[in-house]
Scaffold this active site. Structure first.
Site: not given
Length: 255
Positions: A147, A160
């Site tokens: 990400s 995350y």
């Protein structure tokens, strides 16, 4: 365009969003696809139908990528399915895509939340890849989905983003240790994408979408089709010399 014939890819979380687009783009490259889904078999079967409409073989299998104890039984099912469908129990490309979102301030993130994200995004990726090695053909590719949040920071994504950062380091080790088998390992790191991920925040919340567009050089949030073609490219012969790299596909977020 060079196509890759008689190759097979395994994509985790391939029934929707980015995984769905990856699966379809791989099929367009002449690659057979095994996809996993967590619970929505109907959506998974729809993707299989699209793969088959491209003239490729498709298999959908249920898998909880956060449950390491289920991996042995998964591969015990996968081998015979591959043998029946493709003539070989092995596959060439592993795309670790499955994941869930967590939006929680660092100070309020619970151990239970942390453990769930850890199990799916790091522990699961580590041990699924480990168990996949005996099924992977030499000369294959591993593509781990990270990400943009491993490079830039938004409040609420500490757990995350940390897991994705760890996966990026892991990928470099995979590239180093699997090199003798001719297996390349790379990271694709999407920016903010309009999917149902995280409850569809980027897609459905106009304020978030507008903010993303404002910090992106190309002036919009990403779409699934901005990612699937890149992943498919990394599974072609043209990408054979790309190894141990992080490729961010974010339209130029937070430059």
């Amino acid at each position: 365009m060079t196509t890759t014939k008689n190759k097979t890819a395994l994509i985790t979380g391939g029934s929707r969003g980015l995984g769905r687009d990856m699966a379809i783009n791989l099929a367009k490259k002449g690659i057979d696809v095994v996809l996993t889904y967590h619970s929505n078999k109907v959506k998974a079967d729809e993707v299989i139908a699209e793969i088959e409409s491209e003239g490729q073989k498709g298999i959908a299998l249920q898998l909880d990528t956060g449950d390491v104890n289920s991996f042995d039984s998964f591969f015990a099912r996968l081998g015979p399915e591959l043998k029946e469908q493709t003539g070989s129990p092995g596959f060439d490309f592993l795309i670790n895509n499955a994941g869930t979102a967590l939006y929680a301030p660092f100070a309020e993130t619970t151990e239970a939340q942390f453990d769930e994200i850890f199990n799916i995004h790091l522990r699961g990726v580590f041990f699924l890849t480990q168990k996949a090695l005996s099924f992977m053909n030499d000369g294959g590719r591993i593509i781990n989905i990270s990400s943009g949040l491993a490079r830039f920071s938004f409040p609420g994504s500490s757990a995350y983003g940390s897991m994705k950062g760890a996966v990026e380091v892991l990928t470099r080790y995979l590239a180093k240790e699997l090199g003798p088998r001719g297996i390349a390992a790379n990271v694709v790191a999407p920016g903010a994408i309009e999917t149902d991920f995280g409850g569809g925040r980027v897609r459905d919340d106009k304020e978030i979408n507008r903010h993303v567009a404002g910090v992106t050089a190309l002036g919009r949030a990403g779409l699934p089709e901005d990612i699937g073609g890149l992943v498919a490219f990394l599974c072609t012969e043209e990408a054979r010399w790309i190894n141990g790299q992080r490729i961010e596909a974010s339209g130029g977020m937070m430059l």
